[in-house]
Design a protein around this motif. Structure first.
Motif, PDB file in Angstrom:
ATOM      1  N   LEU A 233      37.784  51.233  38.327  1.00  0.00           N
ATOM      2  CA  LEU A 233      37.567  50.149  39.303  1.00  0.00           C
ATOM      3  C   LEU A 233      37.609  50.715  40.734  1.00  0.00           C
ATOM      4  CD1 LEU A 233      37.224  47.001  39.289  1.00  0.00           C
ATOM      5  CD2 LEU A 233      39.661  46.879  39.808  1.00  0.00           C
TER       6      LEU A 233
ATOM      7  N   TYR B 167      34.537  50.521  43.529  1.00  0.00           N
ATOM      8  CA  TYR B 167      34.562  49.711  44.750  1.00  0.00           C
ATOM      9  C   TYR B 167      35.066  50.411  46.013  1.00  0.00           C
ATOM     10  CZ  TYR B 167      33.500  45.441  42.140  1.00  0.00           C
ATOM     11  OH  TYR B 167      32.872  44.482  41.387  1.00  0.00           O
TER      12      TYR B 167
ATOM     13  N   ARG C 256      41.760  39.863  27.318  1.00  0.00           N
ATOM     14  CA  ARG C 256      41.359  39.322  28.619  1.00  0.00           C
ATOM     15  C   ARG C 256      42.431  38.357  29.120  1.00  0.00           C
ATOM     16  NH1 ARG C 256      35.389  36.946  27.839  1.00  0.00           N
ATOM     17  NH2 ARG C 256      36.613  35.228  26.999  1.00  0.00           N
TER      18      ARG C 256
ATOM     19  N   LEU D 138      34.447  40.402  48.166  1.00  0.00           N
ATOM     20  CA  LEU D 138      35.369  40.511  47.035  1.00  0.00           C
ATOM     21  C   LEU D 138      36.707  39.901  47.426  1.00  0.00           C
ATOM     22  CD1 LEU D 138      34.726  44.280  46.218  1.00  0.00           C
ATOM     23  CD2 LEU D 138      34.008  42.362  44.785  1.00  0.00           C
TER      24      LEU D 138
ATOM     25  N   ALA E  21      43.634  40.873  40.252  1.00  0.00           N
ATOM     26  CA  ALA E  21      42.267  41.195  39.829  1.00  0.00           C
ATOM     27  C   ALA E  21      41.345  41.170  41.033  1.00  0.00           C
ATOM     28  CB  ALA E  21      41.793  40.176  38.801  1.00  0.00           C
TER      29      ALA E  21
ATOM     30  N   VAL F  54      37.696  40.361  42.184  1.00  0.00           N
ATOM     31  CA  VAL F  54      36.539  39.600  41.664  1.00  0.00           C
ATOM     32  C   VAL F  54      35.616  39.223  42.830  1.00  0.00           C
ATOM     33  CG1 VAL F  54      37.880  38.664  39.724  1.00  0.00           C
ATOM     34  CG2 VAL F  54      37.739  37.360  41.850  1.00  0.00           C
TER      35      VAL F  54
ATOM     36  N   VAL G 263      39.291  37.152  33.462  1.00  0.00           N
ATOM     37  CA  VAL G 263      39.541  38.471  34.042  1.00  0.00           C
ATOM     38  C   VAL G 263      39.553  39.500  32.917  1.00  0.00           C
ATOM     39  CG1 VAL G 263      41.258  39.879  35.246  1.00  0.00           C
ATOM     40  CG2 VAL G 263      40.804  37.545  36.028  1.00  0.00           C
ATOM     41  N   GLU G 264      38.605  40.414  32.989  1.00  0.00           N
ATOM     42  CA  GLU G 264      38.529  41.495  31.997  1.00  0.00           C
ATOM     43  C   GLU G 264      39.529  42.584  32.394  1.00  0.00           C
ATOM     44  OE1 GLU G 264      36.612  41.337  29.402  1.00  0.00           O
ATOM     45  OE2 GLU G 264      35.244  39.696  29.962  1.00  0.00           O
TER      46      GLU G 264
ATOM     47  N   ASP H   4      38.719  44.574  35.410  1.00  0.00           N
ATOM     48  CA  ASP H   4      38.829  44.002  36.771  1.00  0.00           C
ATOM     49  C   ASP H   4      40.260  44.056  37.303  1.00  0.00           C
ATOM     50  OD1 ASP H   4      36.162  43.232  36.548  1.00  0.00           O
ATOM     51  OD2 ASP H   4      36.721  41.333  35.600  1.00  0.00           O
TER      52      ASP H   4
END
Ligand SMILES: Cc1cc2nc3c(=O)[nH]c(=O)nc-3n(C[C@H](O)[C@H](O)[C@H](O)COP(=O)(O)OP(=O)(O)OC[C@H]3O[C@@H](n4cnc5c(N)ncnc54)[C@H](O)[C@@H]3O)c2cc1C
Length: 347
Positions: free
Chosen positions: A97, A101, A134, A152, A166, A168, A202-203, A206
């Motif tokens: 992640l 990002y 999840r 985000l 998380a 997202v 939310v996976e 994430d």
């Protein structure tokens, strides 16, 4: 970009933002202005070098935060909320992640905000429910700055035992939506909203952080006890005006401000020697600094007389921004320390 160039760019930006700050509060912060801060390298200031961040010392970040908050509090607040996301992602065990990002966040092509202050309340208002591997986040976070400007958002949620964070997309949809823009007495141009989460999926991919609730609360309690540089940025801007209109009172207030600022930054730079170590001294210093900000901005308003009340004059805005710091990033302990300092001054 060298640190000197960064600082020069930040100072020049501050000078160009200041004359527009009243209008920005009334009409709202614009993404184009935030993009100018990004182009000057100010979104990646604290980010790691591998992701294109400046990885600057805390002293450099503080100077920039003081200049921006003193120049234009609304733009500062939207910019400010990006940095906890960079910091938390850089420290995240979820390196995929971070790799996805962080480069964009450091460049400022991606801009972020946070929605987790409810976790400081004994009854967090956004909860996480496990569903296989999840999670579903549901509830309302009462504050989220920058909605409509940011790409985000770092959302926090709690279970009985844990906190989860998380990252997202910050977009209105069926599972995340603005539950109303807040009409605010200060920082009204920051597009601060309440955020409603309705079974947001939310996976694991994430998740930025998953931690025992108690451990996070102890660390957050210590972090939140440090004084935000913006407390000083606003007070220093007001002090500089006060030197013209109330030189006699500006002198002792200036001495007190420089003294508490030096103590606050020294405490923030000290390595805590254990959980909770030094927190009481930090809280007392934070309360002193926040209340001094109210005093300096009040002195400026008084010294100016009625013209301080005109919306185009920065004095009334600085006074309201100093008031905002009475509650911003407030923990229960900081609330008590601030009230104790007010009571102490009367006793
Ligand atoms: C203009 C503005 C913009 C903001 N933007 C953001 C943002 O973008 N993202 C974000 O996450 N937050 C944001 N905040 C929230 C901010 O950081 C503070 O958390 C908030 O102002 C604290 O006030 P509260 O009354 O909402 O919190 P509360 O949770 O009601 O109270 C503050 C503290 O008091 C203590 N407390 C409250 N009730 C109890 C109780 N029953 N028992 C013991 N202790 C208690 C808690 O420790 C709590 O942390 C924003 C705030 C403002 C004013």
């Amino acid at each position: 970009m060298s640190t000197t160039e960064l600082l020069e760019a930040a100072r020049a930006l501050g000078q160009s933002l200041a004359p527009e700050a009243g209008r920005v509060e009334r009409e709202g912060v614009e993404r184009a202005t935030l993009d100018r801060l990004a182009a000057a390298g100010l979104y990646g200031l604290t980010g790691p070098a591998w992701a294109g961040g400046g990885d600057v010392p805390a002293s450099v970040y503080r100077k920039v935060a003081e200049w921006l908050s003193g120049a234009d509090g609304n733009t500062w607040l939207v910019w400010f909320q990006h940095h906890p996301v960079v910091k938390m992602l850089a420290a995240s065990p979820n390196t995929d992640l971070a790799g996805r990002y962080l480069p964009g966040l450091c460049a400022g092509t991606l801009q972020a905000g946070v929605a987790f202050s409810h976790l400081r309340n004994p009854s967090p208002s956004v909860t996480a429910t496990a569903e296989g591997d999840r999670w579903r986040f549901s509830g309302t976070q009462p504050w989220c700055t920058g909605w409509g400007l940011i790409d985000l958002v770092l959302v926090g949620a709690a279970t009985d035992e844990e906190v989860l964070f998380a990252l997202v997309p910050a977009e209105d949809g069926p599972a995340v939506r603005c539950a109303g823009e807040l009409s605010l007495a200060a920082m009204a141009g920051t597009r601060t909203v309440a955020l409603a989460l309705d079974g947001l999926v939310v996976e694991p991919a994430d998740l930025v952080l998953r931690a025992p609730r108690r451990d996070w609360a102890v660390a957050d309690h210590a972090r939140s006890a440090n004084v935000q540089p913006s407390v000083f940025g606003i007070a220093l801007a007001a002090l500089s005006s006060l030197r013209q209109t109330g030189a006699v009172v500006a002198e002792p207030l200036g001495e007190a401000l420089h003294d508490v600022r030096a103590r606050a930054y020294r405490l923030a730079d000290e390595e805590p020697t254990g959980p909770g170590a030094g927190v009481d001294e930090r809280l007392e210093t934070a309360a002193e600094a926040i209340l001094l900000g109210v005093e300096v901005t009040s002195a400026l308003v008084t010294s100016l007389g009625g013209k301080a009340m005109v919306l185009s004059h920065p004095a009334q805005r600085w006074a309201r921004e100093a008031m905002f710091h009475l509650v911003f990033a407030q923990t229960g302990a900081l609330r008590s320390a601030t009230l104790a300092a007010v009571a102490g001054a009367r006793g």
